[in-house]
Design an enzyme around this catalytic site. Structure first.
Site, PDB file in Angstrom:
ATOM      1  CD  GLU A 193      -2.952   1.109   2.230  1.00 24.20           C
ATOM      2  OE1 GLU A 193      -2.809   0.287   3.144  1.00 24.20           O
ATOM      3  OE2 GLU A 193      -3.734   2.057   2.260  1.00 24.20           O
ATOM      4  CG  ASP A 194       1.715   2.809   3.301  1.00 28.03           C
ATOM      5  OD1 ASP A 194       0.670   3.096   2.693  1.00 28.03           O
ATOM      6  OD2 ASP A 194       1.782   2.631   4.525  1.00 28.03           O
TER       7      ASP A 194
END
Ligand code: MN
Length: 766
Positions: A92-93
């Protein structure tokens, strides 16, 4: 060796210590000792999050480590989950993908990370709370592996523990979501300690003042409470000691949240919450068969000392709570005159109550099937986690939590949740959002990747629908659509699409028959079907209209004569081959040219109208006529008036006069709403030819169609533009569109048609 050059040596030591803590906890558990992969996951996450810090200022990697620690030590999960927890924010990051995770750590961990990424992405948009119920369902649906939910729970717990460093507006939102979704889910999953902590943390951020007040009052009353407890417990301890029990006795304070709930529910101040704390007695016992007896022995000892509240004894041993909780509760009068609750539990019962995965997952009857199915799975998982044998852990990997196998939940790019039947495709999604999106859908983007229309969706997918104005609905779409709604919308659209083609085919067939002087009869139709090998007359009209079948003038003779039965099949097969290679015949070509010429004229007319048409004076009577070969009006296609009909004109935005029948419902609306744009009209003596719709009904007989056409074409010399006919049993219905000068001619036509033997009704339709 330091992986991240941006962290200080102190921080690096703290990070290492935090990770060692996770590893040591894992090594002390019953799980297999797969240390190598955990260490690799840690290094991978550390490298991926290098240089990034949380809002609190601490290095980001501390968050995944903390989540891994909760997953391992507070939930009891093994190496696969620890790795997934360490890696849960990587996709996600950072720039790493699920494929990267799979390459490095295999498919299982990659699946978990993907699941965790999906729950995060899109969900925590603005609509999350409004769709909480959906979200709860999503969590369960998409978690083919329950570990996704459990790790998510750990993630949320750590975020709640560190919520103080978030922006206040986010604190409020996350707290609400936690209380509404995560705490009940934790309760359901048997994670009691986590549930209580989540509730308390949510309460703290949602009602900071109430929380601070209660906290303060607890502190103020602590010394007094301690004194009461000591007074109260001393005689009990003495008695239990003489009974030879190994036990622990402590005062357990209610959580702030449950105190507050009680105050709210009963409308009482803090001071009147008498059961602020409970005394808990936890005894050791090796033999589960004796637990119940010991509980009741302790109960007897206490009731010998203190006055029992007659209505507050709760036997959760004989009948455990729905969520598996076991204990014996009683309430007695304490030395200060207040009621005190005493909870009696064995060590085993206490562990179950505190750490979760309670022993009995029997839910109340009537809570629905979803719950009971979930229970079956959770019971299995609980057993596995309690006795982690290697084979059982592998078993967990193969278990899929297909609770809602018949449904999936996907997102729009804006984060809205859409529930679809399993195996639904991008096109189903498009139709679900809007019929127009479905009809013009050309492809989709699933999780930002371009995919075809028939791509099947999975729970948690983010789906974007791509459309094009030039796209048209296709019959083949029927093969992969899953939702009933999409299918019915597509069917309707296909029917609409086919209609003009069928009409055109009808016209071409009529022209063909006329040109070759063939009778328009059911026999002719039958022979045409045989010739072309088409299954139905409608299919034939469609094929002719679409140009896939061309009617050959050379067939005329055999159609007139009929075909000798023995020759039929041979002839048909020859003809079929002919059709395949046939190019458009002259009739087809002409019509096409005509059509495009008409279209061009229309376009030119339209442009002219908007630029040069003089402004219509609505005060005068407007004469409907031809000017320079073009009509100075448009016929409304809702009522299709012709000269002789009572009409009115409506001046549209292009300053064109649209002619409606006086009785047309649309005209009534226009009159009511656009009075100043209505113009009185009269037909010029010769205003041209207009399409009129005539319906003829009657009893079918051989040759009747031919006679009807003879009336129209031969007898009256009227141009027949379109003819639909349908026979049901003995009855036929026919719709024809004829080009006529005025109403009088239509009336004449109708009365002549009524003289045809078998025709029962002939009338203009408006
Ligand atoms: Mn996280």
């Amino acid at each position: 060796m330091q992986t991240d050059p941006t962290v200080t040596p102190e921080e690096d030591r703290a990070i290492e210590a935090a990770f060692r803590d996770v590893l040591n906890g894992y090594l002390a558990s019953n799980h297999r000792k797969k240390v190598e992969i955990i260490e690799r996951a840690y290094k991978f996450a550390q490298e991926a999050h290098a240089g990034v810090r949380r809002r609190s200022g601490e290095p980001y990697i501390l968050h995944p480590i903390a989540v891994a620690k909760i997953a391992q030590q507070e939930i009891g999960l093994g190496s696969t989950s620890i790795c997934a927890a360490l890696l849960h924010d990587v996709v996600e990051d950072t720039d790493y993908t699920v494929e990267d995770i799979e390459r490095n750590f295999g498919p299982k961990i990659a699946q978990l990370v993907e699941g965790l990424t999906k729950i995060s992405g899109g969900i925590f948009g603005d609509k999350a709370s409004a769709q909480a119920e959906n979200f709860r369902k999503l969590l369960l649906t998409m978690s083919e592996d329950i570990r996704v939910v459990l790790i998510k729970m750990a993630d949320r717990l750590h975020n709640m523990r560190t919520l103080g460093s978030m922006a206040p507006n986010k604190q409020y939102k996350i707290a609400g979501e936690t209380l509404y979704i995560y705490a009940p889910l934790a309760h359901r999953l048997g994670l009691f300690a986590i549930k209580t902590e989540l509730e308390d943390l949510s309460f703290k951020y949602e009602h900071p003042r109430a929380w601070a007040d209660i906290k303060e009052k607890i502190k103020e009353t602590e010394a007094k409470r301690q004194a009461v407890y000591t007074d109260f417990s001393a005689p009990i301890r003495a008695k239990l000691d003489t009974m030879g029990l190994h036990y622990e006795s402590k005062a357990r304070l209610k959580s702030c949240y449950s105190i507050w709930r009680k105050m709210e529910a009963k409308h009482i101040p803090f001071e009147e919450v008498y059961d602020l704390y409970a005394v808990r007695i936890v005894f050791d016992c090796d033999d589960p068969a004796r637990e119940k007896q010991i509980c009741w022995n302790i109960y007897a000892a206490i009731t010998d000392l203190y006055r029992l509240h007659p209505e507050r004894t709760r036997d959760w041993i004989s009948v455990p709570k729905a969520n598996g909780y076991q204990a014996l509760h009683l309430t007695v009068m304490g030395p200060d005159g207040n009621w005190i609750e005493v909870q009696i539990r064995s060590r085993r019962m206490d562990e179950i109550a505190e750490k979760g995965f309670a022993a009995h997952w029997k839910y109340k009857i009537g809570e629905g099937e979803e719950e009971s199915e979930l229970n079956v799975w959770l019971r299995t998982i609980k057993d596995i986690l309690e006795n982690p044998e290697p084979s059982a852990i592998d078993f967990l990997d193969t278990l899929k939590l297909n609770l809602f196998a018949s449904e999936i939940v996907v997102f729009t790019p804006r984060g809205e949740l859409i529930t679809l039947p399993a195996e639904s495709t991008v096109l189903d999604m498009a139709f679900t959002l809007h019929t127009e999106l479905g009809l013009h859908c050309i492809a989709g983007k699933v999780n930002h990747k371009l995919v075809p229309l028939n791509q099947q969706l999975r729970s948690g997918d983010q789906v974007e629908v791509l459309t094009s104005n030039t796209q048209k609905p296709q019959a083949e779409w029927m093969d992969f659509l899953k939702t009933a709604k999409a299918k019915s919308r597509l069917r309707a659209a296909l029917r609409r699409e086919r209609q003009p083609v069928i009409a055109r085919g009808q016209e071409l067939i009529a022209q063909y028959l006329k040109k070759n002087r063939l009778p328009a009869s059911s026999t002719t139709n039958q022979r045409l079907l045989e010739r072309t090998g088409m299954g139905s007359y409608e299919d034939l009209r469609y094929a002719v209209g679409a140009g896939t079948v061309t009617l050959d003038d050379d067939w005329a003779e055999t159609i007139r004569m009929g075909v000798i039965p023995g020759e039929k099949s041979i002839l048909r097969s020859i003809l079929r081959n002919t059709i395949k290679v046939a190019t458009l015949g002259m009739a087809g070509k002409n019509t096409e040219n005509e059509a495009s010429a008409e279209k061009k004229a229309e376009d030119a007319d339209g442009d002219e109208a908007s630029r040069e048409r003089p402004k219509v004076n609505t005060k005068e009577v407007y004469t409907l006529k031809y000017e320079d070969g073009h009509p100075n009006f448009k016929i409304a296609d809702c009522c299709c008036p012709i000269p002789g009909d009572e009409v009115l004109g409506f001046v549209d935005d292009n300053n064109e006069v649209v002619v409606h029948a006086m009785a047309c419902p649309r005209a009534l609306v226009l009159k009511a709403g656009y009075g100043p744009r209505i113009v009185q009209t009269r037909w010029a003596v010769s205003a041209g030819k207009f399409l009129a719709h005539v319906r003829v009904e009657g009893l079918d007989r051989h040759g009747i169609l031919q006679e009807i056409i003879a009336v129209v074409s031969t007898q009256m010399d009227i141009d027949l533009r379109r003819l639909d006919i349908e026979a049901t049993g003995e009855v036929f219905h026919s719709d024809m569109w004829v080009r006529v000068e005025d109403v009088a001619i239509v009336n004449d036509l109708c009365s002549k048609l009524l003289t045809v033997d078998g025709v029962e009704r002939a009338a203009r339709i408006q």
